[in-house]
Enzyme design. Structure first.
Site: not given
Ligand code: F6R
Length: 256
Positions: A76, A145, A147, A152
């Protein structure tokens, strides 16, 4: 949607610390790269994989782990920020991994958050992944959450790479990387749940207590689009490598 009897759930590795989680995940990636030097990797950003990437850099420097034939596709990118922005995911990947290993820059792919036509950018990305033969090994983190990538809660099990709105929860979680919450982009380009599920193998990493609720729902809850990570229960080759804090709410701690 609920998980019917006989469905294979994800494998679970619970480590004693976040460092051990990072080491174990890096070791697994290194093993796969060694056995398939032209592997296609799907990569994630965020706080969780930073130490894992540092370990891969160490394995490259000290043990000759070779990235010269590896291809990567990131999950992403924020919409509307250029790759030179220090919070863009391209910037993150260069800083944490690509600049320190012998990967060819033309083999690294991150969605372009500044594309004139973001919808076409996403369509072309899907095509490129397909042309590369699909993702052999996909790394995921998990949002508090539930995701995965920026899919989401509520995003369809079949969603493809596209432009998505970030929830208030995610904007709040990611505000720690920006000066203020208002600076966090409200939209992103993201691989879809359906795209991610096509990876041949998936590794999800999670540490810290703040992920315990999401991990519990993903592993022991029903398979539901309300918790995108729970969709991984349906993937035939998926392993969660998590520390004991993230595993804190699991009732059944044996390897599933
Ligand atoms: C990032 C991504 C997100 C993160 C998730 C956890 O490329 O795809 O889904 O993996 O938001 O983020 P952290 O590791 O910062 O807690």
């Amino acid at each position: 949607m609920s998980c019917t009897e006989g469905d294979r759930k994800m494998d679970l590795i619970i480590t004693g610390s976040s460092d051990e989680m990072s080491r174990k995940a890096a070791e697994l990636f290194a093993r796969r790269i060694r056995s398939n030097p032209a592997i296609v990797l799907g990569l994630a950003t965020g706080g969780t994989p930073e130490k894992m990437y540092a370990e891969l850099v160490r394995l490259h420097r000290e043990e000759g782990l070779d990235f010269s034939r590896v291809t990567t596709y990131n999950l992403d990118e924020y919409l509307g920020i250029p790759e030179t922005h220090d919070q863009s995911y391209r910037y993150f990947m260069n800083k944490n991994l690509f600049d320190h290993v012998n990967i060819l820059s033309e083999n690294t792919h991150v969605l372009n958050g500044m594309a004139d036509d973001p919808v076409k950018e996403c369509r072309d990305y899907e095509e490129a992944v397909k042309k590369a033969g699909g993702i052999d090994l996909q790394l995921l983190g998990i949002g508090s959450n539930g995701h995965i990538a920026f899919n989401e809660p509520g995003s369809s099990v079949q969603s493809r790479t596209g432009v998505v709105d970030l929830t208030e929860n995610t904007i709040k979680d990611n505000a720690r990387f920006f000066e203020k919450a208002e600076d966090v982009p409200q939209q992103a380009l993201s691989m879809g749940n359906g795209s991610i599920m096509e990876a041949k193998e998936i590794i999800l990493i999670a540490d810290k207590e703040s992920k315990a609720d999401a991990i519990f729902k993903a592993v022991e809850g029903p398979v539901t689009e309300d918790v995108p990570a729970s969709l991984l229960q349906k993937h035939p080759n998926c392993t969660f490598i998590i520390d004991s804090l993230a595993a804190g709410k699991l009732k059944n701690r044996r390897v599933l």
